[in-house]
Scaffold this active site. Structure first.
Site, PDB file in Angstrom:
ATOM      1  N   ASP A  27       0.871  -1.169   0.000  1.00  0.00           N
ATOM      2  CA  ASP A  27       0.000   0.000   0.000  1.00  0.00           C
ATOM      3  C   ASP A  27       0.918   1.233   0.000  1.00  0.00           C
ATOM      4  O   ASP A  27       2.127   1.112   0.242  1.00  0.00           O
ATOM      5  CB  ASP A  27      -0.863  -0.077   1.264  1.00  0.00           C
ATOM      6  N   LYS A  58      -9.422  -3.495  -3.182  1.00  0.00           N
ATOM      7  CA  LYS A  58      -8.092  -3.810  -3.713  1.00  0.00           C
ATOM      8  C   LYS A  58      -8.042  -5.246  -4.230  1.00  0.00           C
ATOM      9  O   LYS A  58      -7.264  -5.575  -5.104  1.00  0.00           O
ATOM     10  CB  LYS A  58      -7.029  -3.552  -2.646  1.00  0.00           C
ATOM     11  N   ASP A 108      -0.240   5.151   0.990  1.00  0.00           N
ATOM     12  CA  ASP A 108      -0.509   6.125   2.050  1.00  0.00           C
ATOM     13  C   ASP A 108      -0.459   5.480   3.426  1.00  0.00           C
ATOM     14  O   ASP A 108      -1.152   4.500   3.706  1.00  0.00           O
ATOM     15  CB  ASP A 108      -1.900   6.747   1.854  1.00  0.00           C
ATOM     16  N   ASP A 122      -1.518  -0.803   5.849  1.00  0.00           N
ATOM     17  CA  ASP A 122      -1.858  -0.190   7.140  1.00  0.00           C
ATOM     18  C   ASP A 122      -3.349  -0.305   7.423  1.00  0.00           C
ATOM     19  O   ASP A 122      -3.810   0.151   8.465  1.00  0.00           O
ATOM     20  CB  ASP A 122      -1.455   1.292   7.179  1.00  0.00           C
ATOM     21  N   GLU A 133     -13.616   5.089   8.632  1.00  0.00           N
ATOM     22  CA  GLU A 133     -12.583   4.193   8.084  1.00  0.00           C
ATOM     23  C   GLU A 133     -11.887   3.416   9.202  1.00  0.00           C
ATOM     24  O   GLU A 133     -11.635   2.221   9.075  1.00  0.00           O
ATOM     25  CB  GLU A 133     -11.546   5.018   7.282  1.00  0.00           C
ATOM     26  N   SER A 152      -2.694   1.394  -4.563  1.00  0.00           N
ATOM     27  CA  SER A 152      -3.115   2.528  -3.735  1.00  0.00           C
ATOM     28  C   SER A 152      -4.490   3.065  -4.092  1.00  0.00           C
ATOM     29  O   SER A 152      -4.816   3.260  -5.262  1.00  0.00           O
ATOM     30  CB  SER A 152      -2.094   3.656  -3.893  1.00  0.00           C
ATOM     31  N   ALA A 153      -5.260   3.335  -3.059  1.00  0.00           N
ATOM     32  CA  ALA A 153      -6.553   4.001  -3.235  1.00  0.00           C
ATOM     33  C   ALA A 153      -6.365   5.516  -3.245  1.00  0.00           C
ATOM     34  O   ALA A 153      -7.317   6.281  -3.261  1.00  0.00           O
ATOM     35  CB  ALA A 153      -7.500   3.585  -2.114  1.00  0.00           C
TER      36      ALA A 153
HETATM   37  P1  TMP Z   1      -4.846   3.460   0.939  1.00  0.00           P
HETATM   38  O1  TMP Z   1      -3.698   3.888   1.791  1.00  0.00           O
HETATM   39  O2  TMP Z   1      -5.498   2.208   1.424  1.00  0.00           O
HETATM   40  O3  TMP Z   1      -4.468   3.350  -0.502  1.00  0.00           O
HETATM   41  O4  TMP Z   1      -5.997   4.552   1.078  1.00  0.00           O
HETATM   42  C1  TMP Z   1      -5.844   5.888   0.825  1.00  0.00           C
HETATM   43  C2  TMP Z   1      -6.087   6.757   2.020  1.00  0.00           C
HETATM   44  O5  TMP Z   1      -6.533   8.019   1.524  1.00  0.00           O
HETATM   45  C3  TMP Z   1      -7.133   6.296   3.009  1.00  0.00           C
HETATM   46  O6  TMP Z   1      -6.538   6.111   4.279  1.00  0.00           O
HETATM   47  C4  TMP Z   1      -8.096   7.482   3.116  1.00  0.00           C
HETATM   48  C5  TMP Z   1      -7.356   8.618   2.490  1.00  0.00           C
HETATM   49  N1  TMP Z   1      -8.206   9.642   1.841  1.00  0.00           N
HETATM   50  C6  TMP Z   1      -7.958  10.964   2.157  1.00  0.00           C
HETATM   51  O7  TMP Z   1      -7.084  11.281   2.978  1.00  0.00           O
HETATM   52  N2  TMP Z   1      -8.715  11.943   1.557  1.00  0.00           N
HETATM   53  C7  TMP Z   1      -9.706  11.659   0.649  1.00  0.00           C
HETATM   54  O8  TMP Z   1     -10.353  12.568   0.117  1.00  0.00           O
HETATM   55  C8  TMP Z   1      -9.930  10.274   0.325  1.00  0.00           C
HETATM   56  C9  TMP Z   1     -11.009   9.911  -0.656  1.00  0.00           C
HETATM   57  C10 TMP Z   1      -9.148   9.307   0.929  1.00  0.00           C
HETATM   58 MG    MG Z   2      -2.912   3.143   3.513  1.00  0.00          MG
END
Ligand code: TMP
Ligand code: MG
Length: 289
Positions: free
Chosen positions: A38, A202, A40, A227, A85, A153-154
């Site tokens: 991942d 994912k 972030d 994470d 979340e 990554s999201a």
């Molecule tokens: P990930 O780490 O699982 O890829 O997810 C991305 C992170 O982005 C998740 O913890 C939530 C965050 N996020 C923001 O901080 N701002 C936003 O506008 C959105 C949609 C997600």
């Molecule tokens: Mg993350």
């Protein structure tokens, strides 16, 4: 045993099992290894000097590329949805539609902002985004040993790539699957490309990308890093997997979430802002220790 696994941040449900996985993986050789991570809050820091670090989305949210009004609305979304979340009392089924709602609303707001492609690099440069301590060794070592690093990554792919490019670690062994921006011919953001990736799909993303995993069929040993509990399914597209070692960063709401992390990750790193443990594991798996 790897000495770093005795670090105070390390928690393991079954250290014996971790040892066994590591031994099988080292025996198979580093040419059978791939790393799926991942981005972030896994490759980037969660906090620095007591202050939260930005996600890919937050880099844009805090930049000069968007209006104060939009910033306010994005902050409101964050204040509404981030607690959901990380809420360990709600099920994934309950959270999933709310996460889709968060991503959809945030992306709609961003698309209204006429963001210019050529301003993204500056937004990243001026941001407080930081890769975790030890990132250089992590990325360079994988590259030097020709080990593929798949980042799932999201967040926002364009921003993510810029963060690792500016850190000089966007090596050719790095492949990114994320939400990419779609720009019009004048370089203005008009939409996001393809299927939305949020924290709970994912798995589908991994399966849709079977073409990519096909290339990696000769690498049935996986080091997975995340994470969020949603990150655990990132390796679902890997066929004929032999061993998987899952390392999870537990950054926030430690007491409430520790047990669920211990139940699902092999190694849990509690409030650890470094890549020290993943690096020690990689050095061990590549025979450098
Ligand atoms: P990930 O780490 O699982 O890829 O997810 C991305 C992170 O982005 C998740 O913890 C939530 C965050 N996020 C923001 O901080 N701002 C936003 O506008 C959105 C949609 C997600
Ligand atoms: Mg993350």
């Amino acid at each position: 045993m790897i000495p770093e696994l005795s670090n105070p941040s390390v928690c393991m449900r079954d250290p014996q099992r971790v040892q066994e996985i590591l031994q099988s993986m080292v025996k198979a050789g580093s040419n059978t290894l791939q790393v799926i991570s991942d981005f972030d809050m896994t490759l980037t820091r969660f906090a620095y000097n007591g202050k939260r670090c930005p996600t890919c989305h937050n880099i844009l949210d805090n930049s000069q590329l968007i209006t104060d009004d939009c910033k306010e609305q994005l902050k409101e979304l964050l204040n509404t949805y981030y607690p959901i979340e990380i809420d360990s009392t709600r099920s994934v089924e309950e959270k999933l539609p709310l996460m889709v709602e968060w991503w959809t609303k945030a992306h709609e707001l961003l698309v209204q902002q006429k963001i210019k492609k050529d301003m993204l690099a500056l937004a990243v440069r001026e941001s407080e985004a930081m890769l975790r301590e030890g990132y250089q060794l992590f990325f360079d070592h994988l590259y030097e040993h020709s080990i593929p690093l798949l980042i799932f990554s999201a967040g926002i792919g364009d921003i993510l790539e810029e963060v690792i490019r500016q850190a000089n670690v966007f090596h050719p062994n790095v492949k990114v699957f994320s939400n990419y921006m779609d720009f019009d011919e004048t370089g203005l953001l008009k939409a996001f490309k393809g299927e939305l990736i949020h924290i709970y799909n994912k798995r589908e993303g991994a399966l849709l990308n079977t073409g990519h995993f096909q290339e990696l069929r000769t690498r049935p040993n996986v080091l997975l890093m995340g994470d969020s509990l949603g990150d655990l399914t990132m390796a679902d597209g890997v066929q004929d997997m032999e061993n998987i070692l899952k390392i999870g960063y537990l950054n926030d709401k430690v007491a409430e979430r520790k047990q669920s992390y211990l139940d699902s990750y092999d190694i849990v790193l509690v409030e650890d802002e470094t890549l020290e443990v993943p690096n020690a594991v990689l050095l061990y798996l590549t025979g450098n220790k």
